[in-house]
Design an enzyme around this catalytic site. Sequence first.
Site, PDB file in Angstrom:
ATOM      1  N   GLU A   1      54.402  51.613   2.866  1.00  0.00           N
ATOM      2  CA  GLU A   1      55.317  50.687   3.532  1.00  0.00           C
ATOM      3  C   GLU A   1      54.832  50.355   4.933  1.00  0.00           C
ATOM      4  O   GLU A   1      54.459  51.246   5.697  1.00  0.00           O
ATOM      5  CB  GLU A   1      56.722  51.296   3.657  1.00  0.00           C
ATOM      6  CG  GLU A   1      57.671  50.365   4.410  1.00  0.00           C
ATOM      7  CD  GLU A   1      59.013  50.989   4.765  1.00  0.00           C
ATOM      8  OE1 GLU A   1      59.232  52.168   4.461  1.00  0.00           O
ATOM      9  OE2 GLU A   1      59.829  50.260   5.369  1.00  0.00           O
TER      10      GLU A   1
ATOM     11  N   ASP B   1      56.329  62.603  17.940  1.00  0.00           N
ATOM     12  CA  ASP B   1      56.592  61.573  18.941  1.00  0.00           C
ATOM     13  C   ASP B   1      57.065  62.281  20.201  1.00  0.00           C
ATOM     14  O   ASP B   1      58.068  62.996  20.177  1.00  0.00           O
ATOM     15  CB  ASP B   1      57.687  60.633  18.401  1.00  0.00           C
ATOM     16  CG  ASP B   1      58.017  59.502  19.373  1.00  0.00           C
ATOM     17  OD1 ASP B   1      58.781  58.609  18.978  1.00  0.00           O
ATOM     18  OD2 ASP B   1      57.522  59.507  20.521  1.00  0.00           O
TER      19      ASP B   1
ATOM     20  N   ASP C   1      58.113  61.678  24.140  1.00  0.00           N
ATOM     21  CA  ASP C   1      58.537  60.592  25.005  1.00  0.00           C
ATOM     22  C   ASP C   1      58.906  61.191  26.360  1.00  0.00           C
ATOM     23  O   ASP C   1      59.684  62.141  26.429  1.00  0.00           O
ATOM     24  CB  ASP C   1      59.767  59.955  24.346  1.00  0.00           C
ATOM     25  CG  ASP C   1      60.205  58.702  25.035  1.00  0.00           C
ATOM     26  OD1 ASP C   1      60.113  58.629  26.271  1.00  0.00           O
ATOM     27  OD2 ASP C   1      60.655  57.799  24.328  1.00  0.00           O
TER      28      ASP C   1
END
Lengths: 463, 453
Positions: free
Chosen positions: A70, A138, A140
């Site tokens: 995807e 991830d 941040d």
Amino acid sequence: MTKEESKNGSDDMLIDGPKQGNVIPDGFNPNYLKVYYGRLFPHADIFKWMSYGNDGRHPACDKSYFGRREFSFTLDNDIYLRFQSFNSESELENSIKEKCPSKIDIGPVYSVDPAKRHAYAQGGDNVFAPVERELIFDIDITDYDDVRYCCSGADVCLECWPLMTVAIKVIDTALRDDFGFDHILWVYSGRRGVHCWVCDGKARRLTNEQRGAIADYFRVYKGNENSNKKVSFPGPLHPFLVRSYTEVLREFFEEKLLLSQNLFSTEERYEKILSMIPDESVTSELRGKWQENRRSSNSKEDINFFRWEQLKNTLQSGKQKVQGLRRCVEEIVFAFTYPRLDMEVSKHRNHLLKAPFCVHPKTGRVCIPIDPKDCEELDPTTVPTLSELLRELNTGDSRMDVDNATLTLPMFFLVAEWEKTSLGKSIRFFRSSFLQPLLKSCKEEMESGYKAKIQQTKNSLSW
Amino acid sequence: MEIVRSQRSRTNTPNDSVSTLPLYRYAPQLEVRLEDFEVFAMDRLRVLKGISDALARGKRPEEMENLVRDLWKANMRHPEASEDVNKDIISHFVLRLVYCRTEDLRKWFLSMETALYRYRFLLGSSEAKRALMEEFDLPCKAISRTEFENAKEKLEQVARSFDQPLPTADAIFYKVPFEEVPELVAGRRVYIHKGHAYVAMHQVVSLVVTQFRSNLSKALILTNRKWTSTIREQERDRLTPIVEALSMSYLGPDYSQTKEFGEISIKDLDQLARSSFPLCMRHLFDKLREDHHLKHGGRMQLGLFLKGVGLRMEDALAFWKAEFSQKVGAERFDKEYAYSIRHNYGKEGKRTDYTPYSCQKIISSTPGVGDHHGCPYRHFSEENLRAALGRMGVGSRAMEDVVDKVRNRHYQLACTLTFEAVHSSSCDAGINHPNQYFSDSHKILQPKNNNAA
């Protein structure tokens, strides 16, 4: 510029302008993206990566593999197209060039082509479900807002960016040494963080539960606004934490962060640290010293070092009968420096993550790979921006570094466009450090898996 | 496995005294009596339900270990000791049939059997554990002396971090791919190096349990296929009704016979409703007093409950008549409602003495508009529930616990906590039946009148 106008404005208008006085203003512009996708974005490399060797001619190749991945595109006006899939490199490339997404996300490889998902049930045997997905992380910097004083929110500067560097070192070492992974790609997220893609076959086949376990292994910080003490070590540290502390965190805290963030310079700041010490007698002793010391301080730098030493001495001195206090020093160091991961991103296989080499719409910076062995070198303020790259294309400014040799004019035209720009370095790094070793390993895996499959055994389970 | 009627069962399996924890790999080659089929399964089901309740109540691992030992001893012993293992295996396979049929059933069964296996494994001897490890064909290898020496410092660090004794020179560690022991990895309870976790003997249960769970999960899917395709139809007259009933069974006393604490008279009802009725019955009772009417579901649920509580039929008729005639008149009551009360007491029709509804039955009912039956923990809005609990006298802290249980759909536990709050005493067995709530409450509030223990 309205949508209609931008359609008419072709690449040529921008690029065939005067060579001198290159007028490509900074910032992000959908027109620039068109040029970027047309001439710079490494479609072929992304395709090769996502194919994991299945685009070859080996009998073990799964021709459907790439088509089951995807992708999702974010277009202008925040239109979001999910479940995009492509059966070949050209399909991928053409769609990107045509749609010009401001962001491309990569999702998992599903059991069937995502375009056909509605034909499959959600439960039972014939499901539409993820079957492979890289192990991703991830990080941040906004998650560190409670411990950085220089910036907050989306801002990042050279004082606080090293927190990301430290996070990369800690996690990368653990992924390789502890978990045995080899094919790891770190990417600058374009503004205020970093992403990590672990692409080993074993990693791609991990279940949600196993991913959750890895995320929990990395989890140290456990707090919210209500707790003062967000890092707590009830007992001696696990070898992974010990290594992280002795090899990365302590030095970083004592030699960089203390100073760059002036952690002890004001009452408000040192109170924050004192709140992490659960012993009144210790905190009042230190507070007493610091309130009077304000008079006799020499320079600002000294204060942070000096007070940190005092704190350590008080906590680690023989006077402390209370066991829990002995690890307070580590707790404080971890609270400020240890990586803070987004657990949800890593735990679920269907989580989408931005593709490398995208351009961040707010900063215009390209999401370039980061070399974990050299991660201090990455300066978020000098990462190439879209407009810079276009300028480089225009002037044909040879920032070329091909084997440090000078190129003669004819050869100039055979070289890929991106070689003429600062993107070249990143793409070369992507290929040599990541893509090539990965594909080699995929081929080997495929070959040995194929041999094993030839000797199939029947699985018989009675009821 | 062959099911036969009323024949003495014979066994072929040898009695292995070292490893009494079976692997449940294959259905045993045994003849089983039809009665045993059902009884064994129900005994095992009691164990699984006991585990289910305890887990939902947040019992700690040490408590669970003891609980499992007690439950197993109480329910799974066979009069002939050598038959213990067979009962174990047979009951497991029968319950596979029962619980393979839907996703929810499979999930529940998988969780409970895995928990059961875990604690039985932990209760076994080291010898038994080691033997089982080998049987299981796990992807793990005991590490060599050299490997141990190399990793010793790290292994000690791990042990210290959990306040465990340091590994001795002859300690056995298994090297296992880290993905096989996710819970140990998540808790940083093992040293991991190059993709392998170093698992101590006492942690090995994690490996075994993960394998067990995985095998059983696959087996259940296969069993379901076989069930739907052949067994259900084939056994339509014999096993199928038993299997279908087993998953719905309530396993406690049925309260159809009134208890020794004597009969209840009508004048006691109001007071008893306030002090000893569970919320579902209190709600129905209050609504009946308020509206002088209840719809059919409510009449059944409350009526049978009152019967179980000890209300004689004559008193029941008088009670319901007194209420209903205020709405529909005495004549209509006699004509339309009295019959069904008599029916409940087994004085009409096929003369079945109906048993009061268990919690399971009540929770699964679906009250519609104008109905007041069903389980209020399930059907009341949070606001209404809080108000109702407040009227019962539940304090604010207990109320939060109750609401929390409700949010997690543990309705019976919510009722148990309510009981505990209202009576200021613990109810370890948990509430499974409204009449149990009543009798437990009665026992606490009227110690002088308590004849039976």
